[in-house]
Design an enzyme around this catalytic site. Structure first.
Site, PDB file in Angstrom:
ATOM      1  N   LYS A  69       0.856  -1.193   0.000  1.00 30.45           N
ATOM      2  CA  LYS A  69       0.000   0.000   0.000  1.00 30.45           C
ATOM      3  C   LYS A  69       0.886   1.235   0.000  1.00 30.45           C
ATOM      4  O   LYS A  69       2.045   1.201   0.424  1.00 30.45           O
ATOM      5  CB  LYS A  69      -0.943   0.029   1.214  1.00 30.45           C
ATOM      6  CG  LYS A  69      -0.263   0.075   2.600  1.00 30.45           C
ATOM      7  CD  LYS A  69       0.052   1.457   3.102  1.00 30.45           C
ATOM      8  CE  LYS A  69       0.747   1.448   4.469  1.00 30.45           C
ATOM      9  NZ  LYS A  69       1.664   2.528   4.695  1.00 30.45           N
ATOM     10  N   PRO A  71       9.844  -4.377  -0.161  1.00 25.78           N
ATOM     11  CA  PRO A  71      10.918  -4.186   0.815  1.00 25.78           C
ATOM     12  C   PRO A  71      10.372  -4.010   2.237  1.00 25.78           C
ATOM     13  O   PRO A  71       9.234  -3.560   2.413  1.00 25.78           O
ATOM     14  CB  PRO A  71      11.629  -2.911   0.343  1.00 25.78           C
ATOM     15  CG  PRO A  71      10.794  -2.309  -0.705  1.00 25.78           C
ATOM     16  CD  PRO A  71       9.762  -3.297  -1.151  1.00 25.78           C
ATOM     17  N   ALA A 101       9.738  -0.171   5.041  1.00 28.19           N
ATOM     18  CA  ALA A 101       9.721   0.727   3.892  1.00 28.19           C
ATOM     19  C   ALA A 101       8.526   1.678   3.899  1.00 28.19           C
ATOM     20  O   ALA A 101       8.470   2.603   3.103  1.00 28.19           O
ATOM     21  CB  ALA A 101       9.702  -0.096   2.607  1.00 28.19           C
ATOM     22  N   GLY A 102       7.541   1.435   4.801  1.00 27.80           N
ATOM     23  CA  GLY A 102       6.322   2.255   4.776  1.00 27.80           C
ATOM     24  C   GLY A 102       5.314   1.748   3.763  1.00 27.80           C
ATOM     25  O   GLY A 102       4.401   2.466   3.354  1.00 27.80           O
ATOM     26  N   LEU A 103       5.469   0.469   3.345  1.00 25.69           N
ATOM     27  CA  LEU A 103       4.616  -0.087   2.290  1.00 25.69           C
ATOM     28  C   LEU A 103       3.719  -1.223   2.792  1.00 25.69           C
ATOM     29  O   LEU A 103       3.058  -1.891   1.993  1.00 25.69           O
ATOM     30  CB  LEU A 103       5.493  -0.596   1.131  1.00 25.69           C
ATOM     31  CG  LEU A 103       6.321   0.475   0.418  1.00 25.69           C
ATOM     32  CD1 LEU A 103       7.266  -0.155  -0.605  1.00 25.69           C
ATOM     33  CD2 LEU A 103       5.414   1.492  -0.270  1.00 25.69           C
ATOM     34  N   ALA A 104       3.707  -1.468   4.095  1.00 29.08           N
ATOM     35  CA  ALA A 104       2.859  -2.500   4.715  1.00 29.08           C
ATOM     36  C   ALA A 104       3.170  -3.911   4.216  1.00 29.08           C
ATOM     37  O   ALA A 104       2.268  -4.748   4.126  1.00 29.08           O
ATOM     38  CB  ALA A 104       1.371  -2.173   4.523  1.00 29.08           C
ATOM     39  N   GLY A 105       4.411  -4.183   3.904  1.00 27.87           N
ATOM     40  CA  GLY A 105       4.801  -5.509   3.404  1.00 27.87           C
ATOM     41  C   GLY A 105       4.443  -6.622   4.378  1.00 27.87           C
ATOM     42  O   GLY A 105       3.869  -7.639   3.979  1.00 27.87           O
ATOM     43  N   GLY A 106       4.751  -6.446   5.641  1.00 28.26           N
ATOM     44  CA  GLY A 106       4.428  -7.470   6.649  1.00 28.26           C
ATOM     45  C   GLY A 106       2.923  -7.575   6.849  1.00 28.26           C
ATOM     46  O   GLY A 106       2.380  -8.671   7.021  1.00 28.26           O
ATOM     47  N   SER A 107       2.232  -6.448   6.820  1.00 28.99           N
ATOM     48  CA  SER A 107       0.785  -6.439   7.062  1.00 28.99           C
ATOM     49  C   SER A 107       0.037  -7.148   5.937  1.00 28.99           C
ATOM     50  O   SER A 107      -0.939  -7.854   6.180  1.00 28.99           O
ATOM     51  CB  SER A 107       0.273  -4.999   7.165  1.00 28.99           C
ATOM     52  OG  SER A 107       0.908  -4.340   8.229  1.00 28.99           O
ATOM     53  N   ASP A 139      -2.254  -1.815  10.093  1.00 27.67           N
ATOM     54  CA  ASP A 139      -2.494  -1.765   8.643  1.00 27.67           C
ATOM     55  C   ASP A 139      -3.119  -3.051   8.099  1.00 27.67           C
ATOM     56  O   ASP A 139      -3.478  -3.114   6.916  1.00 27.67           O
ATOM     57  CB  ASP A 139      -1.168  -1.569   7.879  1.00 27.67           C
ATOM     58  CG  ASP A 139      -0.569  -0.202   8.115  1.00 27.67           C
ATOM     59  OD1 ASP A 139      -1.304   0.688   8.590  1.00 27.67           O
ATOM     60  OD2 ASP A 139       0.629  -0.030   7.831  1.00 27.67           O
TER      61      ASP A 139
HETATM   62  O1  C5P Z   1       0.331  -1.884  14.407  1.00 28.37           O
HETATM   63  P1  C5P Z   1       1.749  -2.004  13.923  1.00 28.37           P
HETATM   64  O2  C5P Z   1       2.468  -3.171  14.540  1.00 28.37           O
HETATM   65  O3  C5P Z   1       1.875  -1.932  12.445  1.00 28.37           O
HETATM   66  O4  C5P Z   1       2.472  -0.681  14.470  1.00 28.37           O
HETATM   67  C1  C5P Z   1       3.842  -0.622  14.719  1.00 28.37           C
HETATM   68  C2  C5P Z   1       4.124   0.516  15.686  1.00 28.37           C
HETATM   69  O5  C5P Z   1       3.841   1.771  15.040  1.00 28.37           O
HETATM   70  C3  C5P Z   1       3.284   0.542  16.937  1.00 28.37           C
HETATM   71  O6  C5P Z   1       3.866  -0.235  17.954  1.00 28.37           O
HETATM   72  C4  C5P Z   1       3.278   2.019  17.309  1.00 28.37           C
HETATM   73  O7  C5P Z   1       4.490   2.373  17.949  1.00 28.37           O
HETATM   74  C5  C5P Z   1       3.277   2.697  15.959  1.00 28.37           C
HETATM   75  N1  C5P Z   1       1.929   3.057  15.502  1.00 28.37           N
HETATM   76  C6  C5P Z   1       1.271   4.113  16.126  1.00 28.37           C
HETATM   77  N2  C5P Z   1       0.004   4.453  15.719  1.00 28.37           N
HETATM   78  C7  C5P Z   1      -0.592   3.797  14.690  1.00 28.37           C
HETATM   79  C8  C5P Z   1       0.071   2.735  14.034  1.00 28.37           C
HETATM   80  C9  C5P Z   1       1.334   2.388  14.473  1.00 28.37           C
HETATM   81  O8  C5P Z   1       1.798   4.743  17.044  1.00 28.37           O
HETATM   82  N3  C5P Z   1      -1.805   4.173  14.310  1.00 28.37           N
END
Ligand code: C5P
Length: 295
Positions: free
Chosen positions: A11, A96, A99-105, A138
């Site tokens: 994404k 990657p 990367a800010g691309l939600a690869g793991g999600s 995500d």
């Molecule tokens: O939910 P996810 O594991 O992708 O988020 C990783 C980290 O990013 C969270 O532990 C939190 O520190 C931060 N985060 C946040 N607010 C969000 C999404 C992520 O602070 N809405």
């Protein structure tokens, strides 16, 4: 043994605003998320006679145990449904990491969706979305994909008019950015410029990329660009090469440029490929109407 292969899309964030903080430290967001064609392949095998969970990947840098979101997704699915079976997952990574691309999600979303299909759909979409939200902010978006306004911590989804088939370029620098780090820095130094979502939505409907650029912002750019000024130059490069809109995705460091025409995108790709420093990766993609596809 039953098996299934899914394409799991990355994404981008067409906007990202922080509206506040929850007591647990998570941030309340208003963000437009958009699926793009850059994707991982997720192979799933279900052995009704077996047990245990095995995760393999073609990328040696990612963990293969319960720290991996795909592993978490399979565990949560088995626990929630009471299905007793052996599960094997193979991740063929193209997106990657960090990367800010939600690869793991998106891998986690593919595992939830795929296992549910293999098991005869014991869970409704609503139940899958609930499980998804427990895995990561995500993951619910990745399960539905397309063009969605995400609020709450990212898990409250409001579908928007499709913004599919727009050509784009993604540039991933040779460093990663940790999402918790970016949000922490943001709290210390909040941004001055915020997206104007009503203007953004109307610009998106007209597919007016320049008006989108005027209306949008990613508030996390202020922290990521401060730490890595190259990100601003990359955005400028994309605009100089004809992108109508350029922005950082999520907490970065990937920046993307949207183009009016595929030919413009392809010309810019060829030019950028020559100029990028070693270790930087560049991807040609298009926006997509869905995030997951069984192939
Ligand atoms: O939910 P996810 O594991 O992708 O988020 C990783 C980290 O990013 C969270 O532990 C939190 O520190 C931060 N985060 C946040 N607010 C969000 C999404 C992520 O602070 N809405």
């Amino acid at each position: 043994m039953q098996s299934l292969t899914l394409e799991a899309c990355a994404k981008i964030n067409l906007s990202l605003d922080v509206a506040g903080t929850r007591p647990d430290g998570y941030h309340l967001l208003t963000t437009v998320m958009q699926s793009v064609s850059l994707s991982d392949r997720v192979y799933l095998e279900l052995d009704r006679q077996g047990n245990g969970l095995i995760l393999l990947a073609n990328d040696p840098s990612i963990p293969l145990d319960e720290r991996n979101t795909a592993h978490k997704a399979a565990r949560r699915f088995l626990d929630a449904t009471g299905v007793s079976a052996g599960v094997r997952i193979f991740l063929e990574k193209a997106i990657p990491t960090e990367a800010g691309l939600a690869g793991g999600s998106t891998d986690a979303a593919a595992v939830l969706y795929g296992l549910n299909e293999l098991c005869g759909k014991p869970l409704s979409m609503e139940q899958l979305l609930e499980l998804a939200a427990k895995i990561g902010a995500d993951v619910p978006f990745c399960l539905t994909g397309g063009t969605v306004l995400c609020t709450g911590i990212g898990e409250i989804l409001t579908p928007l008019e499709a913004f599919a088939r727009v050509p784009l370029i993604l540039v991933k620098p040779d460093f990663g950015i940790s999402t918790p780090w970016a949000f922490q820095r943001y709290d210390e130094n909040p941004a001055a410029i915020h997206p104007n979502h009503s203007k953004l939505f109307s610009a998106m409907q007209r597919r007016d990329l320049l008006a989108m650029q005027e209306a949008t912002a990613n508030v996390l750019e202020s922290v990521s660009i401060k730490a890595h000024p190259i990100l601003d130059s990359l955005k400028q490069h994309l605009v100089d090469l004809g992108a109508g809109m350029a922005l950082m995705s999520g907490s970065g460091p990937t920046v993307f440029g949207l183009f009016r025409e595929t030919a413009h995108r392809d010309r810019a790709y060829a030019a950028l490929e020559q100029r990028l420093p070693d270790g930087y990766r560049i991807f040609s993609a298009t926006t997509r109407g869905q995030g997951l596809r069984i192939i």
